[in-house]
Design an enzyme around this catalytic site. Structure first.
Site, mmCIF file in Angstrom:
data_model
loop_
_atom_site.group_PDB
_atom_site.id
_atom_site.type_symbol
_atom_site.label_atom_id
_atom_site.label_comp_id
_atom_site.label_asym_id
_atom_site.label_seq_id
_atom_site.Cartn_x
_atom_site.Cartn_y
_atom_site.Cartn_z
ATOM 1 N N SER A 129 0.828 -1.207 0.000
ATOM 2 C CA SER A 129 0.000 0.000 0.000
ATOM 3 C C SER A 129 0.860 1.254 0.000
ATOM 4 O O SER A 129 1.932 1.275 0.585
ATOM 5 C CB SER A 129 -0.924 0.030 1.209
ATOM 6 O OG SER A 129 -1.664 1.244 1.188
ATOM 7 N N LYS A 183 -4.401 -6.900 3.510
ATOM 8 C CA LYS A 183 -4.419 -5.770 2.555
ATOM 9 C C LYS A 183 -5.850 -5.476 2.108
ATOM 10 O O LYS A 183 -6.252 -4.332 1.952
ATOM 11 C CB LYS A 183 -3.526 -6.073 1.340
ATOM 12 C CG LYS A 183 -3.584 -4.999 0.247
ATOM 13 C CD LYS A 183 -3.094 -3.669 0.755
ATOM 14 C CE LYS A 183 -3.067 -2.478 -0.155
ATOM 15 N NZ LYS A 183 -3.760 -2.335 -1.349
ATOM 16 N N HIS A 186 -7.429 -3.599 4.822
ATOM 17 C CA HIS A 186 -6.872 -2.238 4.750
ATOM 18 C C HIS A 186 -7.666 -1.414 3.729
ATOM 19 O O HIS A 186 -8.056 -0.274 3.978
ATOM 20 C CB HIS A 186 -5.391 -2.300 4.351
ATOM 21 C CG HIS A 186 -4.819 -0.995 3.886
ATOM 22 N ND1 HIS A 186 -5.057 -0.470 2.628
ATOM 23 C CD2 HIS A 186 -4.042 -0.069 4.520
ATOM 24 C CE1 HIS A 186 -4.454 0.701 2.518
ATOM 25 N NE2 HIS A 186 -3.830 0.964 3.645
ATOM 26 N N ASN A 187 -7.905 -2.006 2.587
ATOM 27 C CA ASN A 187 -8.634 -1.273 1.548
ATOM 28 C C ASN A 187 -10.084 -1.033 1.938
ATOM 29 O O ASN A 187 -10.646 0.020 1.633
ATOM 30 C CB ASN A 187 -8.554 -2.017 0.214
ATOM 31 C CG ASN A 187 -7.227 -1.780 -0.487
ATOM 32 O OD1 ASN A 187 -6.235 -1.500 0.165
ATOM 33 N ND2 ASN A 187 -7.205 -1.902 -1.791
ATOM 34 N N GLU A 190 -9.961 1.764 4.058
ATOM 35 C CA GLU A 190 -9.682 2.925 3.186
ATOM 36 C C GLU A 190 -10.993 3.445 2.561
ATOM 37 O O GLU A 190 -11.249 4.644 2.538
ATOM 38 C CB GLU A 190 -8.687 2.483 2.106
ATOM 39 C CG GLU A 190 -8.393 3.472 1.008
ATOM 40 C CD GLU A 190 -7.462 2.853 -0.067
ATOM 41 O OE1 GLU A 190 -6.396 2.336 0.285
ATOM 42 O OE2 GLU A 190 -7.832 2.872 -1.255
HETATM 43 C C1 6PG Z 1 -3.278 1.273 -1.654
HETATM 44 C C2 6PG Z 1 -4.581 1.345 -2.412
HETATM 45 C C3 6PG Z 1 -4.519 0.662 -3.719
HETATM 46 C C4 6PG Z 1 -5.866 0.616 -4.436
HETATM 47 C C5 6PG Z 1 -6.335 1.919 -4.967
HETATM 48 C C6 6PG Z 1 -7.609 1.820 -5.816
HETATM 49 O O1 6PG Z 1 -3.336 0.767 -0.551
HETATM 50 O O2 6PG Z 1 -2.250 1.713 -2.155
HETATM 51 O O3 6PG Z 1 -5.572 0.741 -1.655
HETATM 52 O O4 6PG Z 1 -4.100 -0.641 -3.491
HETATM 53 O O5 6PG Z 1 -5.750 -0.204 -5.519
HETATM 54 O O6 6PG Z 1 -6.522 2.817 -3.942
HETATM 55 O O7 6PG Z 1 -8.631 1.155 -5.193
HETATM 56 P P1 6PG Z 1 -10.137 1.324 -5.729
HETATM 57 O O8 6PG Z 1 -10.046 1.474 -7.221
HETATM 58 O O9 6PG Z 1 -10.868 0.095 -5.353
HETATM 59 O O10 6PG Z 1 -10.621 2.567 -5.092
#
Ligand code: 6PG
Length: 474
Positions: A129, A183, A186-187, A190
């Protein structure tokens, strides 16, 4: 030049930047990309004079690497990863290792690990990430696989990861798909953070009427606070300042309100449903992106579905502070959900996750990096079996102190007809979790009424089930 033992396949921006990051820490690197043109441009524009060996076939790439090889695959998740693995597999020898650094589904990683370990090859699924800049200067890394596989890459990953006050933002996560699972969560978190920030922005802009400069100032101030200091708040302050050269308007106002997604948020929700762990804030964030994508339908519906509108009439600064409190309380709920999901996955899949360490490696490098992760780290260090983050003394007190402001923000949002799905989902989560009696006694009665599904009683031990003939004598 020493022969590299580390190679990168896939020279999209993340692959390029990770290759340069590894090289900058003193490890020579070999690179390969399916289209030769990309490799040539990379060599000419970014890797000139660096310890990088360019190769133009998979065979050449493997030969360029000294065994035991460590090959980082940075291609699109899904079929492309399997395609690269099947090209590499016949060319590798025992002890070599493939590391998938993309956003792969953890179940795929589990399967690939089993397949490759069975033929004496190592495999790691490593969450990466931090976006482009993180990949180049120091990402947060979430490697999963066997401990032996981790030992082989530890000296490299600890050097390329972001460094924070308590060490590099990398740790051995757990076996099989553990790294990609973490991960994925984490997303999911996010997505939650981004949606909560979007709702705060909506309220400040539309309930209070703040302009882009004021928005930028508020976010910059929030970023100075211990509780909200974070990468996503910081970049929001920058975003509000950016003017579109074509129209001279704030660029954010010109951007279409239809959010994309690649799948990790949805996978987090699917996993939570499978494991029976509620993550309503994250689910609301995924749904908010989905409903945002129905742009034309929403534009048409606006003509038919009237509702309240207007501005908040009270004191502006005090409402800004309340929105900040609501954002923080909601954020705590979102992280509580994400951590609880990982706790359950750890048990269910034998990941043996260390939640305190996971919070620590998220303190730097990654997209959700934030000051308050230090508190999460401390809470799970203090009690690794903490059933819910909201019960950790520090979080508990903060949420109790601020719940009034949080409730007021939701009441105002409802009155003004401003949707705040993730704020609401968080408050509902909090109110449900803290209630000793929920109305699901009625749900149980209904299930028993129409399907003889039985129920337990409050005055009998758990595990004793009863059935009633509901229509008898009535
Ligand atoms: C990271 C992000 C990355 C992710 C993008 C797009 O941790 O660097 O999570 O891995 O791919 O942010 O994610 P979306 O297209 O699903 O918003």
């Amino acid at each position: 030049m020493t022969q590299p033992s580390f190679g990168v396949i896939g020279l999209a921006v993340m692959g390029e930047n990770l290759a340069l990051n590894v090289e900058s820490r003193g490890f020579p690197v070999a690179v390969y990309n399916r289209t030769a043109e990309k490799t040539k441009t990379f060599m000419a524009e970014r890797a000139q004079g660096k310890n990088v060996t360019d190769t133009y076939t998979v065979e050449e790439f493997v030969k360029a690497l000294a065994p035991p090889r460590k090959i980082l695959v940075m291609v699109k998740a899904g079929k492309p990863v399997d395609a690269v693995i099947s090209q590499l597999k016949p060319l590798l020898q025992e002890g070599d290792m493939i590391i998938d650094g993309g956003n792969s589904l953890y179940e795929d990683t589990q399967r690939r690990t089993e397949e490759l370990e069975a033929v004496g090859l190592g495999f790691m699924g490593m969450g990466v990430s931090g976006g482009e800049e993180g990949a180049l200067l120091g990402p947060s890394l979430m490697p999963g696989g066997t401990p032996e596989a981790y030992d082989k890459v530890e000296s490299i990953v600890t050097k390329i990861a972001a460094q924070v006050d308590d060490g590099p933002c990398v740790t051995y996560i757990g076996p099989g798909g553990a790294g990609h699972y973490v991960k994925m969560v984490h997303n999911g978190i996010e997505y939650g953070d981004m949606q909560l920030i979007a709702e705060a922005y909506d309220l400040l802009k539309n309930a209070l009427g703040l302009n882009h400069e004021q928005l930028s100032e508020v976010f910059a101030q929030w970023n100075q606070t211990e509780e909200l200091n974070s990468f996503l708040i910081e970049i929001s302050a920058e975003i509000f300042k950016k003017i579109d050269p074509e129209t001279d308007r704030p660029l954010v106002d010109v951007i279409l309100d239809s959010a994309g997604q690649k799948g990790t948020g949805r996978w987090t929700v699917v996993s939570s449903l499978e494991l029976g762990i509620p993550i309503p804030t994250i689910y609301a964030a995924v749904n908010a992106r989905v409903i945002s994508s129905f742009k034309e339908e929403r534009v048409a519906a606006k003509e038919q579905l009237a509702g309240p509108s207007g501005k908040y009439e009270g004191d502006v600064q005090s409402f800004i502070d309340k929105v900040r409190d609501a954002l923080y309380c909601s954020k705590m709920c979102s992280y509580a959900q994400g951590m609880a999901l990982m706790g359950k996955a750890s048990e269910e899949f034998g990941f043996n996750l260390n939640l305190s360490e996971i919070a620590r490696i998220w303190k730097g490098g990654c997209i959700i990096r934030a000051g308050f992760l230090d508190k999460i780290k401390a809470a799970f260090k203090e009690n690794p079996k903490l059933p819910n983050l909201l019960l950790a003394p520090e979080f508990k007190q903060t949420i109790l102190d601020r719940q009034e402001a949080w409730r007021e923000v939701l009441a105002v949002s409802n009155q003004l007809g401003i949707p705040v799905p993730a704020f609401s989902a968080s408050l509902d989560y909090f109110d449900s979790y803290r209630r000793d009696r929920l109305p699901q006694n009625l749900t149980q009665a209904q299930r028993d009424f129409f399907g003889a599904h039985t129920y337990e009683r409050v005055d009998k031990p758990r595990g004793e089930f009863f059935h009633t003939e509901w229509m008898e004598n009535s």
